[in-house]
Structure formats: structure tokens, C-alpha cells
Scaffold this motif. Structure first.
Motif, mmCIF file in Angstrom:
data_model
loop_
_atom_site.group_PDB
_atom_site.id
_atom_site.type_symbol
_atom_site.label_atom_id
_atom_site.label_comp_id
_atom_site.label_asym_id
_atom_site.label_seq_id
_atom_site.Cartn_x
_atom_site.Cartn_y
_atom_site.Cartn_z
ATOM 1 N N GLN A 258 55.203 40.745 72.203
ATOM 2 C CA GLN A 258 54.655 40.173 70.959
ATOM 3 C C GLN A 258 54.361 41.252 69.919
ATOM 4 N N ASN A 259 54.515 40.911 68.648
ATOM 5 C CA ASN A 259 54.139 41.834 67.583
ATOM 6 C C ASN A 259 52.619 41.940 67.464
ATOM 7 N N GLY A 260 52.160 43.037 66.871
ATOM 8 C CA GLY A 260 50.724 43.173 66.592
ATOM 9 C C GLY A 260 50.288 42.153 65.546
ATOM 10 N N ASP A 261 48.988 41.934 65.466
ATOM 11 C CA ASP A 261 48.440 40.894 64.602
ATOM 12 C C ASP A 261 47.981 41.496 63.262
ATOM 13 N N LEU A 262 48.439 40.873 62.187
ATOM 14 C CA LEU A 262 48.088 41.367 60.843
ATOM 15 C C LEU A 262 46.577 41.463 60.653
ATOM 16 N N ARG A 263 45.864 40.398 61.020
ATOM 17 C CA ARG A 263 44.414 40.364 60.738
ATOM 18 C C ARG A 263 43.673 41.441 61.534
ATOM 19 N N VAL A 264 44.060 41.631 62.783
ATOM 20 C CA VAL A 264 43.389 42.670 63.585
ATOM 21 C C VAL A 264 43.637 44.032 62.941
ATOM 22 N N CYS A 265 44.857 44.205 62.459
ATOM 23 C CA CYS A 265 45.205 45.473 61.820
ATOM 24 C C CYS A 265 44.351 45.681 60.561
ATOM 25 N N LEU A 266 44.196 44.632 59.773
ATOM 26 C CA LEU A 266 43.385 44.744 58.556
ATOM 27 C C LEU A 266 41.924 45.032 58.908
ATOM 28 N N SER A 289 55.942 44.993 56.616
ATOM 29 C CA SER A 289 57.063 44.352 57.301
ATOM 30 C C SER A 289 56.606 43.122 58.075
ATOM 31 N N ILE A 290 55.339 43.125 58.500
ATOM 32 C CA ILE A 290 54.840 41.997 59.299
ATOM 33 C C ILE A 290 54.398 40.841 58.411
ATOM 34 N N ASP A 291 54.102 41.193 57.134
ATOM 35 C CA ASP A 291 53.660 40.169 56.191
ATOM 36 C C ASP A 291 54.059 40.608 54.786
ATOM 37 N N ALA A 292 54.596 39.669 54.007
ATOM 38 C CA ALA A 292 55.092 40.022 52.669
ATOM 39 C C ALA A 292 54.003 40.660 51.805
ATOM 40 N N LYS A 293 52.758 40.284 52.053
ATOM 41 C CA LYS A 293 51.650 40.840 51.259
ATOM 42 C C LYS A 293 50.825 41.845 52.063
ATOM 43 N N GLY A 294 51.391 42.305 53.176
ATOM 44 C CA GLY A 294 50.611 43.158 54.088
ATOM 45 C C GLY A 294 50.037 44.405 53.443
ATOM 46 N N ARG A 295 50.852 45.076 52.629
ATOM 47 C CA ARG A 295 50.359 46.324 52.035
ATOM 48 C C ARG A 295 49.267 46.055 51.004
ATOM 49 N N GLU A 296 49.420 44.984 50.226
ATOM 50 C CA GLU A 296 48.371 44.645 49.255
ATOM 51 C C GLU A 296 47.071 44.326 49.999
ATOM 52 N N LYS A 325 62.510 45.846 59.291
ATOM 53 C CA LYS A 325 61.770 46.830 58.489
ATOM 54 C C LYS A 325 62.128 46.617 57.009
ATOM 55 N N ILE A 326 61.113 46.642 56.162
ATOM 56 C CA ILE A 326 61.360 46.393 54.729
ATOM 57 C C ILE A 326 61.829 47.656 54.009
ATOM 58 N N CYS A 327 62.232 47.472 52.766
ATOM 59 C CA CYS A 327 62.606 48.569 51.854
ATOM 60 C C CYS A 327 63.829 49.335 52.324
ATOM 61 N N VAL A 328 64.765 48.665 52.993
ATOM 62 C CA VAL A 328 65.939 49.389 53.470
ATOM 63 C C VAL A 328 67.120 49.310 52.496
ATOM 64 N N TYR A 329 67.005 48.458 51.489
ATOM 65 C CA TYR A 329 68.137 48.329 50.567
ATOM 66 C C TYR A 329 67.835 48.845 49.156
ATOM 67 N N LEU A 339 56.259 49.088 44.191
ATOM 68 C CA LEU A 339 54.906 49.399 44.679
ATOM 69 C C LEU A 339 53.897 49.483 43.537
ATOM 70 N N GLU A 340 54.385 49.956 42.382
ATOM 71 C CA GLU A 340 53.521 50.017 41.194
ATOM 72 C C GLU A 340 52.985 48.608 40.892
ATOM 73 N N ASN A 341 53.914 47.630 40.903
ATOM 74 C CA ASN A 341 53.522 46.256 40.592
ATOM 75 C C ASN A 341 52.624 45.663 41.676
ATOM 76 N N ARG A 342 52.983 45.928 42.910
ATOM 77 C CA ARG A 342 52.180 45.390 44.013
ATOM 78 C C ARG A 342 50.760 45.960 43.958
ATOM 79 N N THR A 343 50.680 47.270 43.667
ATOM 80 C CA THR A 343 49.374 47.917 43.608
ATOM 81 C C THR A 343 48.556 47.344 42.459
ATOM 82 N N ALA A 344 49.213 47.186 41.309
ATOM 83 C CA ALA A 344 48.508 46.646 40.140
ATOM 84 C C ALA A 344 47.963 45.247 40.436
#
Ligand code: SAM
Length: 367
Positions: A258-266, A289-296, A325-329, A339-344
Motif C-alpha cells: 500500500q502507498n503511504g497516507d497523505l494525511r499522516v504525511c501532512l 504525486s500522491i495527491d494533485a494538491k499534495g505540495r500545496e 511520479k509527476i513532473c516528468v514531461y 510551482l510559482e502559481n501553486r505556491t501563490a
């Protein structure tokens, strides 16, 4: 607000969660049983995230630091059971970047405002110490205002010393898990937790700024393992703490785990911010990669660093540590803009030395 915690002896104990979070903030520590409650309880996490966010803002304002990641080789002599570039994965198309290609990534990154280059790779014996020193020295010569971070795995004290002498400033080496039994379940016998920890102590002694960390939700991990991770980090006192969810890879022995859990990670990001208020904590690619908004979400739970990819697009897909894994293309500029937009969108902003000099260096760190 209270939570019921069952003790091993069967006793029942009532904790006030608000008080626990406050105490963790004030003391930067809690007894194991109370840490366990915070890690496991999802009911009060919003309060935890908000507290971590306040601490992060009091130390770093709204600044988010960026580090340009150059994944320069996916050859690896190790065989970690969880990792997509492990030696025995015959399905990976292997690549290594030459010195000129690495320098060209730095050139592009510099123009985009990056002032830290992170050279990360598998443990590739083709990159001798001499070559690593040569590349490091060349980057420092061309970009004296930049920091070079290496992440090349376990090396001898002398190798680490030679890279440092060549100009490397920082080293990232996650301890992965601080529990010896758990470490054994994740790695073959040729690797040991003792050696990994010794490497980290060597790096500290030499004078590197050190980053460590662990995967959240890796196979066989328990909350007790996570508490041991936090205790080890208290001993080590690293400058950066990188954590991200374990994500399975189809061509590893752990492909059906199983993958790790987003909420536990947060929650762990927030706990780390309370325990290590001054630390650099990345919102990792694995989180995204585990969640579209994970980094935000990571940034809003206490993280303050992003590590976009500067590697050439044609090799990105081959550095697949885990599935999807995201950001490969996207190219470097595209990643940077995204990332600028996501961070903003989180109310924070990326600081670079372009048009933002004073803030970028306000914490006396090389951005
Ligand atoms: N060889 C260097 C080392 O050992 O530190 C750097 C490269 S290693 C691939 C970088 C990190 O990727 C590891 O420290 C590990 O935590 C993470 N990683 C590997 N496989 C992963 C997976 N399946 N899910 C999440 N993270 C993973």
C-alpha cells in the motif's frame, strides 16, 4: 477537545488535543504516547496544521525556497526493496548525464533564479570521487553565489571530505527509518542502518549542512517507527528534513504494498515544524504525486521548500523511483512557472534572487 487513548495496560487516558499541540509547540517535544496520539488522530489535524503554519510564518514569513534538482544518474549498485531504480530492476532504461549536460542544467536553472543545485543520483560507481569533485568545483567556479547540494548515498568519510573540499555545501541523505528491524525489512543485508547513521554523523562532523528524513507509510512501518524517526532527528538536528509518502513501484519486490497516507504525511510535516521550527522542510515531489494538491497542502502544514526538477526532459521518466511520479514531461521553466502559481495559491511566494534579493537572503541562508 479530547481524545481517548488506550494504554498498553488497558488503562484509558484522556488527552486535551489543544493542550498537546500547545505543549509540542512550547517544549518542541512530547512523550512518546502523546506523540502517538497526534500522529494517529485525524480529528484535530486542522488545528495542528494551523499551528504549524503560524510557526512557519513566524520564522520564514511567506517565503518558499526553491532548490533545483538534477537527477544525474539512475544507475544504482543498491537493491532497496522499495526503490524503482534498484539494481535488479531490469526494466529501467539506465542513463547518466555527462559533466557538460549537468552544467547545462545549472545554466538553465541559474537563468530561472535557482541558487542551489542539488545533484542527486543512484549509487553509481561510474561517478568516481574525482569526477564528483571536478563537477562540483566547476559549478562553484561558474556560479560562486550558488550552493551545491549532493545526494549520492552512502560514501566513506574521505569521499565526503573530498567533495566538501571541492566546494560542496550540503548533503541530503535520508536515514529512511531509525528502527533497525524496520530498516532490515526495507533493505538487503548488504546495507545497514548503522552505516547510514554513521554517514550522517560524518557529514555533520565535516561541516556540511545536512538533510535527512524518511518515507511515511513504507511497508511494515508502525507509529512507533515514526516516533523513533523523530527521536533520531532530535539527536541529529539536521538543517533540512525531507519526508514524503512511500509510493509503490510496479517493478520492485514491494509492488503490491500500500502507498503511504497523505494525511499522516501532512500531520508529520506539521509535527516536524513544531519540533524543529527553524528547519527547512520540503513539500516533496512524492507528496505531489500522491495527491494533485499534495505540495500545496504540505506548504500549508508547515513546509517551506520546493525542489523542482532541472533534469533534461528526455531522461526524467527514467528516474522513476515510484509509479506515476509527476513532473516528468515538463521542462525546467514550465516546472518553475507551475510551482510559482501553486505556491501563490497558498498565499506564499517563491523567493529567488531575481527582483527579490533582500527577502531571499533574509534568513542568512543561500537560497
Ligand atoms: N542514492 C541516494 C540515497 O540513497 O540517498 C539518493 C537517491 S534515492 C533514490 C532518494 C530517495 O528516494 C530515498 O532517500 C528514498 O527515501 C526515496 N524513494 C525511493 N523509493 C521511493 C518510493 N518507492 N517511494 C517514495 N520515496 C522513495
Amino acid at each position: 477537545m479530547t481524545a481517548i487513548l488506550s494504554w498498553a495496560e488497558g488503562r484509558s487516558c484522556r488527552y486535551n488535543m489543544t493542550d498537546l499541540i500547545k505543549t509540542l509547540h512550547t517544549n518542541k517535544d512530547l512523550p512518546d504516547a502523546q506523540l502517538k496520539t497526534i500522529i494517529e488522530s485525524d480529528e484535530y489535524e486542522q488545528e495542528l496544521f494551523e499551528t504549524a503554519d503560524k510557526i512557519r510564518q513566524s520564522y520564514y514569513g511567506t517565503d518558499v525556497y526553491i532548490r533545483g534538482l538534477i537527477e544525474f544518474t539512475n544507475y544504482c549498485k543498491n537493491n532497496c526493496y522499495y526503490c524503482g531504480i534498484r539494481r535488479d530492476n531490469q526494466k529501467v532504461e539506465r542513463y547518466r548525464l555527462g559533466k557538460e549536460e549537468i552544467l547545462s542544467c545549472c545554466k538553465q536553472g541559474y537563468a530561472l533564479g535557482f541558487r542551489t543545485f542539488v545533484l542527486q543520483g543512484g549509487e553509481d560507481i561510474a561517478f568516481s570521487d574525482e569526477l564528483i569533485c571536478d563537477i562540483t568545483a566547476e559549478i562553484k567556479k561558474l556560479y560562486p553565489d550558488c550552493a551545491v547540494t549532493l545526494s549520492l548515498g552512502e560514501k566513506s568519510h574521505d569521499s565526503y571530505q573530498s567533495y566538501f573540499n571541492a566546494g560542496a555545501n550540503r548533503y541530503l541523505l535520508r536515514h529512511e527509518t531509525a528502527n533497525a528491524e524496520h530498516y532490515r525489512a526495507l533493505h538487503p543485508d548488504s546495507m545497514s542502518l548503522e552505516n547510514r547513521k554513521n554517514c550522517l554523523w560524518d557529514l555533520k562532523k565535516i561541516g556540511y549542512e545536512v538533510g535527512s528524513g524518511f518515507m511515511v507509510g513504507s511497508p511494515y512501518q508502525t507509529t512507533e517507527c515514526l516516533i523513533e524517526d523523530l527521536r533520531f532527528l532530535q539527536e541529529l538536528q539536521p538543517d533540512m528534513i525531507g519526508i514524503g509518502p512511500y509510493i509503490s513501484h510496479q517493478n520492485t519486490p514491494f509492488h503490491d504494498q500500500q502507498n503511504g497516507d497523505l494525511r499522516v504525511c501532512l500531520r508529520l510535516i506539521a509535527i516536524l515544524r513544531l519540533m524543529f521550527p527553524n528547519a527547512l522542510i520540503p513539500a516533496t515531489t512524492a507528496l505531489g504525486s500522491i495527491d494533485a494538491k499534495g505540495r500545496e497542502l504540505g506548504l500549508m502544514a508547515g513546509a517551506n521548500v520546493l525542489m523542482p526538477n532541472l533534469s533534461p526532459v528526455n531522461v526524467r521518466k527514467q528516474y522513476e523511483l515510484y509509479d506515476n511520479k509527476i513532473c516528468v514531461y515538463e521542462g525546467a521553466a514550465q516546472c518553475r512557472g507551475c510551482l510559482e502559481n501553486r505556491t501563490a495559491s497558498t498565499g506564499y511566494h517563491i523567493v529567488t534572487n531575481i527582483g527579490n534579493k533582500i527577502e531571499a537572503f533574509s534568513n542568512d541562508r543561500t537560497v
